[in-house]
Motif scaffolding. Structure first.
Motif, mmCIF file in Angstrom:
data_model
loop_
_atom_site.group_PDB
_atom_site.id
_atom_site.type_symbol
_atom_site.label_atom_id
_atom_site.label_comp_id
_atom_site.label_asym_id
_atom_site.label_seq_id
_atom_site.Cartn_x
_atom_site.Cartn_y
_atom_site.Cartn_z
ATOM 1 N N CYS A 95 6.762 -0.755 -2.842
ATOM 2 C CA CYS A 95 6.084 0.183 -1.941
ATOM 3 C C CYS A 95 7.060 1.181 -1.319
ATOM 4 N N GLY A 96 8.338 0.818 -1.255
ATOM 5 C CA GLY A 96 9.353 1.721 -0.702
ATOM 6 C C GLY A 96 9.506 1.632 0.806
ATOM 7 N N CYS A 154 8.373 -8.352 -4.856
ATOM 8 C CA CYS A 154 8.354 -6.926 -4.490
ATOM 9 C C CYS A 154 7.264 -6.149 -5.227
ATOM 10 N N ILE A 155 6.520 -5.331 -4.470
ATOM 11 C CA ILE A 155 5.469 -4.522 -5.084
ATOM 12 C C ILE A 155 5.861 -3.029 -5.088
ATOM 13 N N CYS A 192 8.371 -5.189 5.257
ATOM 14 C CA CYS A 192 7.961 -5.550 3.888
ATOM 15 C C CYS A 192 6.564 -6.165 3.878
ATOM 16 N N CYS A 194 10.811 -0.594 2.736
ATOM 17 C CA CYS A 194 12.133 -1.066 3.210
ATOM 18 C C CYS A 194 13.171 0.047 3.134
HETATM 19 S S1 SF4 Z 1 9.252 -3.289 1.462
HETATM 20 FE FE1 SF4 Z 1 10.829 -3.131 -0.143
HETATM 21 S S2 SF4 Z 1 11.057 -5.248 -0.860
HETATM 22 FE FE2 SF4 Z 1 9.124 -5.199 0.269
HETATM 23 S S3 SF4 Z 1 7.593 -4.784 -1.297
HETATM 24 FE FE3 SF4 Z 1 8.174 -2.794 -0.442
HETATM 25 S S4 SF4 Z 1 9.815 -2.045 -1.819
HETATM 26 FE FE4 SF4 Z 1 9.565 -4.244 -2.193
#
Ligand code: SF4
Length: 475
Positions: free
Chosen positions: A314-315, A311-312, A371, A317
C-alpha cells in the motif's frame, strides 16, 4: 532490475541535498499520509478491519501451497493458463514465449512491481517488442528511463516542469504546463496504444483462490483497458498475493485502498476471471497467470521474516517513514523502497548487496503504526541488523568485513582482561596523539572513519580512570 542498494548512503545524501526532491517528498506526507489518517479515522471499524486483514494474510501464508494449488486449478477451469516461475529469468522467458507465439509487436502494461523486479521492459525491448506503460506515473518514468520512486506514486519526485518536458518530447507540439492539459495529451497518446496493442501485461493486487480471479485496483481505468482490449492478457504476481475467498477480497480492498490513497474506494476495481467466453464480447482470447517466487521463498522459510509476506504494497509505511522522506525512493536501489524495502530487499536480493538498508531506520515505529496488516517492521529490521553483525548472510556471502570482526574480537579480549584493557587504552591514546587537536579527532582512519563522519571523537585519556581514581585516594 539491477540492484543498486550498495549505493544507499551516497544516493540518499544526494537526495537530502536536493530541494526539489525534498519538496516532492513533503507532498507525500501532506497528501497521502494525512489522507490515510483521515480515511482511517472516518472508518468506524478500522482497527477491526486491520486485525481481520492480518489474520487473512497469516492464514494464507501458512497454507500457501494449498491456496496456490487451488488458484491454479480454478484459473485453468476458467480457461486460463498458469505458470510458476522460480526466478525473474524464468518468468521473463515465459512472457517472451507468449509474446512470440502471438506475433506481438506492442505490449501495453498496467502497474506491476513484479515486472519491475524482472526488468520486463528491457527484456521486451531486447526482443524487438515495444512496451508501453499506461499508468500515468509509470508512463512518465518510462519516458524518463527511470525506475519507480514509490510503490503507488512512481513519479512523485518529478516536478511539473520535468513532466512537461517529457510529455512534449513524446508528443511533439507546443509545451504544456497545466496538469490537466498534460494529462489530456498523455491520454491521447495512450488511447492509440490501447486500440492497437496485441498484448496486455498487468500486475495483480490480489488473486482469489476459490474463484481463480485476479483483482486490480486503479484510479485511471488503464488496468481495465490493459486486461480487456488486447487479444492476449498476461498477469504477473508474487506468490504471496493469493487470498482464499471473495469475502476476504472485500476486507483486503478496504484496507488497501484507504492505506494507499486515503480513498474509501478507488475509481476502478477490476476483477478478471480468465479469457473471454461465449457469448461475451469483451476480453482477451488468452489469459496467462505467471506466479513468481524470485526470492520470496527465502522469506517464507524464515519463521520470523516471513511476516514481511503479509505486505499488500500500500506504500503507507513509506509515507510515514522519516528516513524514506529524506532519502527518497531511488536511494534504496531496487524495486521496493522504504521500511518494507529495507526488509525484503536484503532477503530477496542478497544481504551483502543491501547491507545498509536495515540500518536506514530510526526504529521510531511509525511504519508499524500505519501498516494495515500491522507488520512489525522495526523488529524485522533489528533482526536483519543482528544477522549482519553476526556475519549471517546468504550462502556464499560474508556480510561483516574482516577488519570489523577482528576489531570486535580485540574489543572482547580487552573487556575480559583488565590489564589488556589498560594497555590497549594507552596504545590507542598514544596513536591518537599525532592526529588530535586539543583533545579531539576530526577524522579517524578506516575502518573507524564512520565514527567521525558526522561528529568529532574525543581522544582516549592516556591515564585510565582507575589510575586517576586511585591517585585521588579512591579505593
Ligand atoms: S504499510 Fe508498508 S509493509 Fe505494511 S502493507 Fe503497506 S507497504 Fe506493506
Amino acid at each position: 532490475m539491477r540492484v543498486r542498494s550498495a549505493e544507499f548512503k551516497k544516493r540518499s545524501a544526494e537526495t537530502a541535498r536536493d530541494p526539489r526532491r525534498q519538496a516532492a517528498l513533503q507532498m507525500l506526507y501532506d497528501g497521502l499520509h494525512k489522507g490515510r489518517i483521515a480515511a482511517a479515522a472516518a472508518t468506524d471499524n478500522w482497527e477491526e478491519l486491520r486485525v481481520k486483514g492480518r489474520a487473512i494474510k497469516w492464514h494464507t501464508i501458512r497454507n500457501l501451497d494449498y491456496y496456490l494449488e487451488l488458484l491454479e486449478e480454478r484459473v485453468v477451469a476458467n480457461g486460463g493458463k498458469v505458470y510458476f516461475a522460480n526466478d525473474d529469468a524464468e518468468a521473463s522467458e515465459y512472457v517472451m514465449g507468449v509474446a512470440r507465439a502471438n506475433d506481438v509487436k506492442t505490449v501495453i502494461k498496467s502497474k506491476s512491481m513484479v515486472s519491475e523486479e524482472m526488468g520486463l521492459n528491457e527484456a521486451f525491448e531486447e526482443a524487438g517488442i515495444r512496451p508501453v506503460e499506461t499508468d500515468l506515473g509509470e508512463y512518465i518514468i518510462q519516458l524518463a528511463n527511470e525506475p519507480p520512486y514509490h510503490l503507488i506514486a512512481p513519479a512523485i519526485h518529478k516536478t511539473r516542469e520535468e513532466i512537461s518536458d517529457l510529455i512534449q518530447q513524446a508528443a511533439g507540439g507546443p509545451r504544456e504546463e497545466d496538469p490537466k492539459d498534460l494529462t489530456k495529451t498523455a491520454r491521447r497518446l495512450l488511447r492509440e496504444e490501447f486500440r492497437t496493442a496485441e498484448m496486455g501485461v498487468s500486475g495483480v493486487n490480489f488473486a482469489v483462490a476459490e474463484t481463480g480471479s485476479i483483482a486490480l485496483v486503479t484510479n485511471e481505468g488503464n488496468g481495465r483497458m490493459v486486461t480487456s482490449a488486447p487479444r492476449v492478457h498476461v498477469a504477473i504476481m508474487g506468490m504471496e498475493k493469493v487470498i482464499p475467498s471473495m469475502q476476504d477480497l472485500s476486507t483486503m480492498l478496504r484496507i488497501l485502498i484507504r492505506s494507499a490513497t486515503g480513498q474509501r474506494i478507488s475509481s476502478y476495481v477490476t476483477i478478471v476471471n480468465g479469457p473471454r467466453k461465449a457469448p461475451e464480447e469483451d476480453g482477451p482470447d488468452e489469459f496467462h497467470l505467471v506466479i513468481v517466487n524470485n526470492g520470496r521463498e527465502n522469506l517464507l522459510k524464515d519463521p520470523q521474516l516471513r511476516e514481511a509476506l503479509l505486505c499488500i504494497r500500500c506504500g503507507a509505511c513509506l509515507n510515514a517513514c522519516p528516513v524514506y522522506r529524506k532519502a527518497g525512493g531511488h536511494a534504496y536501489g531496487w524495486v521496493y523502497p522504504g521500511p518494507i524495502g529495507a526488509v525484503i530487499t536484503p532477503v530477496m536480493s542478497g544481504k551483502k548487496r543491501a547491507k545498509d538498508l536495515p540500518f536506514a531506520s530510526t526504529l521510531c515505529g511509525a511504519c508499524r503504526e500505519v501498516c494495515p496488516v500491522s507488520i512489525d517492521l522495526p523488529t524485522l529490521l533489528l533482526r536483519l541488523r543482528s544477522d549482519l553483525a553476526e556475519g549471517k548472510a546468504a550462502p556464499g556471502e560474508r556480510s561483516s568485513v574482516l577488519m570489523e570482526r577482528l576489531s570486535f574480537k580485540i574489543w572482547r579480549f580487552g573487556m575480559l582482561h583488565a590489564s589488556a584493557f589498560g594497555l590497549g587504552g594507552r596504545i590507542a591514546s598514544a596513536g591518537m596523539w599525532p592526529i588530535s587537536r586539543r583533545g579531539w579527532l576530526r577524522r579517524l582512519p578506516p575502518p573507524f572513519s564512520g565514527w567521525t563522519s558526522s561528529r568529532d571523537f574525543p581522544r582516549i585519556a592516556f591515564r585510565p580512570f582507575r589510575a586517576r581514581f586511585r591517585s585521588r585516594g579512591g579505593g
